[in-house]
Scaffold this motif. Structure first.
Motif: not given
Length: 176
Positions: A8-13
């Motif tokens: 729901t929140t931007p995540v990376e990797g």
């Protein structure tokens, strides 16, 4: 209902590999950059198979029988070696849609209701096969983009459409 795999929140990797996601509203939804989805089957979702943010990679994915769209990605996406079939339920649906500056290489897209492959401006679209979009357009690209060595046949509205047709490099496509 709901979403099979959701950030729901931007995540990376994040890497999502080797599995099945089916029978949700949306199969996979990731908002951040640098995520990878590979060797997945995303099928029979009531809305869309996958919705991914900028700079994500999809490799060796099967998106099949998703009711509204197969795979929707924003800017700087890479989609390669994947199969998208029988996605969509209306002329506005997309089998595969990528945002500006994306790379789409070596995919097979067939039996979409709507547009088989849509690529926004500044994209590279090479070596894809798109057929039997009904009703629909096989490949729709916004120029300037690089469009080479694709095969688009049997699509009922048009096989290859170049929107804002200035500045596209269009070479060796089969799209009668």
């Amino acid at each position: 209902g709901g979403t099979g795999i959701l950030a729901t929140t931007p995540v990376e990797g994040i890497k999502i590999r080797n599995g099945f996601v089916r029978n949700f509203a949306i199969g996979i939804s990731l908002g951040g950059t640098g995520n990878v989805v590979e060797n997945m089957h995303v099928t029979n979702n009531a809305d869309t198979g996958m919705i991914l943010g900028a700079g994500n990679v999809v490799d060796h994915v099967v998106a099949q029988a998703n009711n509204k769209n197969g795979v929707i990605m924003t800017a700087a996406a890479t989609v390669k070696n994947s199969t998208l079939r029988a996605n969509g339920n209306n002329p506005e649906s997309k089998g595969l849609s990528v945002g500006p500056g994306s790379t789409v290489i070596g995919n097979t897209i067939w039996a979409t209701i709507g547009t088989g492959l849509f690529a926004s401006l500044g994209s590279t679209v090479i070596g894809n096969t798109v057929f039997d979009s009904n009703p629909g357009v096989g490949i729709s690209v916004i120029c300037p983009s690089n469009v080479q060595d694709n095969t688009a046949t049997g699509n009922t509205i048009q096989n290859l459409t170049l929107n804002d047709g200035i500045g596209c490099n269009v070479v060796d496509n089969v799209a009668p």
